[in-house]
Design an enzyme around this catalytic site. Sequence first.
Site, short mmCIF file in Angstrom:
data_model
loop_
_atom_site.label_atom_id
_atom_site.label_comp_id
_atom_site.label_asym_id
_atom_site.label_seq_id
_atom_site.Cartn_x
_atom_site.Cartn_y
_atom_site.Cartn_z
N HIS A 126 3.35 -26.32 12.88
CA HIS A 126 4.72 -26.84 12.92
C HIS A 126 4.84 -28.18 13.66
CE1 HIS A 126 5.51 -22.96 11.40
NE2 HIS A 126 5.58 -22.32 12.54
N ARG A 147 0.81 -1.22 0.00
CA ARG A 147 0.00 0.00 0.00
C ARG A 147 0.84 1.27 0.00
NH1 ARG A 147 -3.22 -1.29 5.29
NH2 ARG A 147 -1.35 -2.53 5.62
N GLU A 205 10.85 -21.75 23.65
CA GLU A 205 11.30 -20.39 23.28
C GLU A 205 11.72 -19.67 24.57
OE1 GLU A 205 11.26 -18.58 20.47
OE2 GLU A 205 10.20 -19.87 19.05
N LYS A 218 13.28 -26.76 6.94
CA LYS A 218 14.53 -26.88 7.73
C LYS A 218 15.21 -28.20 7.40
CE LYS A 218 13.05 -24.04 11.61
NZ LYS A 218 14.08 -22.99 11.51
N ASP A 246 4.93 -23.88 5.48
CA ASP A 246 5.24 -24.15 6.88
C ASP A 246 6.75 -24.23 6.93
OD1 ASP A 246 5.84 -25.29 9.34
OD2 ASP A 246 3.89 -26.25 9.46
N HIS A 247 7.38 -23.14 7.35
CA HIS A 247 8.83 -23.07 7.18
C HIS A 247 9.59 -24.13 7.96
CE1 HIS A 247 8.48 -20.53 10.81
NE2 HIS A 247 9.67 -20.99 11.09
N LYS A 268 1.50 -18.61 6.86
CA LYS A 268 0.68 -18.89 8.02
C LYS A 268 0.26 -17.57 8.68
CE LYS A 268 3.42 -19.07 12.14
NZ LYS A 268 3.76 -19.72 13.35
N LYS A 286 6.55 -20.35 25.65
CA LYS A 286 7.35 -19.12 25.63
C LYS A 286 7.99 -18.96 27.01
CE LYS A 286 5.97 -17.24 21.63
NZ LYS A 286 6.90 -16.89 20.56
N LYS A 293 16.07 -21.64 23.97
CA LYS A 293 15.43 -21.87 22.68
C LYS A 293 15.89 -23.23 22.15
CE LYS A 293 15.53 -19.86 17.99
NZ LYS A 293 14.12 -19.69 17.70
N ASP A 322 -0.73 -21.18 17.31
CA ASP A 322 0.43 -20.56 16.68
C ASP A 322 1.49 -21.60 16.28
OD1 ASP A 322 1.98 -18.21 15.90
OD2 ASP A 322 3.31 -18.76 17.55
#
Lengths: 518, 364
Positions: free
Chosen positions: A266, A63, A241, A207, A202-203, A173, A367, A372, A261
């Site tokens: 995943h 935009r 995480e 991997k 779905d990244h 996603k 979280k 991680k 999420d």
Amino acid sequence: MGETEVSNPFREDLVSRNLAETCSVVIFGATGDLTHRKLIPALYNLAVDGELPAGVKILGFARRDWTDEGFREGLEKLNREVSRTGHDEEIWESLAANVQFHQSEFQDEEGYRRLAERLDEIDRERGGKGNRLFYIASAPAFFDDILLNLKKAGLSQERPDCEGCWSRVIVEKPFGTTLATAQHLNEVVNGTFQEKDTYRIDHYLGKETAQNIMVLRFANAIFEPMWNKEHIDHVQITCAEHLGMEGGRGGYYDKAGALRDMVQNHLLQLLSLVAMEPPTDLTADGVRDEKVKVIRSLRQWDTPELVAENVVRGQYLKGNVNGEEVPGYREEDRVDPDSETESYVALRCMIDTWRWSGVPFYVRMGKRLPKKATEISIHFKETPSVLFNATPGGVPAGNVLVIRIQPDEGISLMMNSKLPGTTLRMEPVKMDFRYASSFGKSSPEAYERLLLDAMAGDATLFARRDEVEEAWRFIDKIHHAWAEEGKGIPIAEFPAGSWGPREAEEMLARDGRTWRRL
Amino acid sequence: MGAPGGDFKMSKVTYTERENLGVPVEVGAIDRELRKLWEADDASTNASLMNFLVYTEDPEGLQKNSEMIQSLTQEHACRAVLIAMNRKASEASVKAWITAHCHLAHGKKSICSEQVAFLLQGKSLGRLRNTVFAHLNSDLPLVFWWQGEFSELFEEGLYRLLNRLIFDSSTWRDPLVGFHRLAEAREDTQGRMVTQDLSWTRNYFYRLAIARLFDDPIAQQNFSKINKVFIKAHPSQRMAALQLAAWVIERSGWKLCSLQEGIWLIESREGNEISLEFDWCDEAAPIAELVISAPDCRVAVSREKGNSHICQAICTEGHCVDFSGPADSDDPEGLVASQLSRGGKNSLFMEVFPQFMKLLEEDC
């Protein structure tokens, strides 16, 4: 793999998979972080590796009132910062010369008509096929508008004047927020693009270690015979995480929660790769047929009682992560102070198939955990207590095969070994394979692989419609149970920086098991 | 274990004149000394994906090869075994050194690859083979880089146990003899040994670029009308250029007919005549240009000398597209690194081999 007919004699045998085809890549949401930090660096790195087809044009659709030049400058700045292979001026210039900006509101039909004209012009200039790849990286609220307007502008269809041309769409996603919204989005997507041309990203599947799960299982004769209820006691999938809601992410997260999420996409994708039957071949549908069977075979936790028994939801309280004081979830920026959204979830999943009957798959995501890490651990059954029970300490534990997805990607196997000395004592020892130690060359980023696959028409690493909907069916029932009032499914609390709530420990303790310490 | 990024150096040891080869050791004590080397340090990880053997008949080649291994092990953890053979020495003797090459992996952990270096003096039957086999890591693949021409030491007892043989035909004085020797070895091993000529690796990105350019439908439409192939290369890279031409011919299903005044005549599947011309230029990049032309279409890949990129272009009346891409490495070390990264059985090279031999036989 891809379905395109090979009519180029030089292609054969040169690479072990399909080559990406020349196309115009249109990115919706081009001014956003994903485009700057992931997509353009991924395309740049493909060019560095010589994988990007000649003549690829990139159009950023957004935009804001930006110029081509301004758009390129912003992209270059970020590429210098984040590119995996550094920044080579000559390659960048060659790529940037093919980058343009297209200003339009997502709802503005006229903007799409102009886009169609611009793409036709590019095709004429290039003189080749008019292949188009649309990447929807905008906020989810615009998915419908973008797809419907692409259809109205005639950009989604196979064009009679362009034989063999393709138009494909990559959708980021979140793919829906419930089964109903996912079904609606699927209707819209498939009303615009055929399923074979739809790539739900779905990244995690891009991997290296996620792809290695299939290699580990099906290219090594020692594992597959043991990959079943006879030998495996249980499986744990952990995604931890250490971050919380920094950078304003609390606004999105508080509406989504850990289950939607991360688990719906995943972690259930990882679970399906671990649990699926060997596919008949490595075609996209060959693999996805087997993955969807796993998701469909998940025992449904469809009453509040079953959910209370098999799912723990939690929120972190104020605590300490990596030596720093951090706030509790409800005190985070842009999070409702009365929020009932889970920042932590642990599930006990049962897969009702012959292979996995009675083997629990424990899945947890949270979280503000101590560190991680994403990993899958396969816990094998203990040996019969016949030979070594009289030895001091007995047999320590069963074997554990660990597949580390991130960071420190690799595979390790815990096994028991005799301690040196005259008495028979055993301790677990670890055989460890690390990608970083063994292969000095860095792996391609997930987006590099996935963009290349989409250009080559290979959908193996993308989620299919039925996979997405089956996953939502499973997740929705848990959400419904949580939403039922008065059924006594409280939110468990735990201090930030710990490994989650006591209730999650108890869920495994009831089965006589414990969470693996990462 | 010493500073990451540098060679392992044991402080109490007196260095010999071959400093970067590490610690001199008795041949019979190599395994014990290697164990000691690792026991002395808990902070580093000994990593190995293969046994990587580098063989040279240049007695001074050990130093250079050790420096090359230092760099190569950044991406390819291995047990490196370096052997230099001085066949002219009158008395047989063996000297050995051990060291470790350490690097910080992704800026964190120190990853080390161990190296054993041997200087073999004088003639002694089977010594090379036995030295190799006595110092391998069990089970790991054996990659053998033979530097220079195949001598009589390249014998069946040795090559039957190799998984991959790397060589560089551009260094051979008599390529025809070398390739016949290779063909025999391939036959003896029934194709189990993967062979990799660095000349073939030198034109990898050229082949990839041509494949990519012929994805263009206009190039495909003009494929049956191709009437000329032109290759410009440095004279030292004759083998790479001939192999590239052989690849074009093989993949296109064309037939080599005759050589007339330096120009090859080729017959296409449709029976059209195609000319193949080479230009050897001292000022050119190793492979400087490959142009495939039809009356209405020109597909070209080119590289300027010293440039690390190639330019890929397709031009027809009305449109022209060009694009930069990576070029192949110029130095053997970079080519070996590329080759080790790609792996594979290199079956395409063997498919192209008969056409290449036809070109080579006439060329010689």
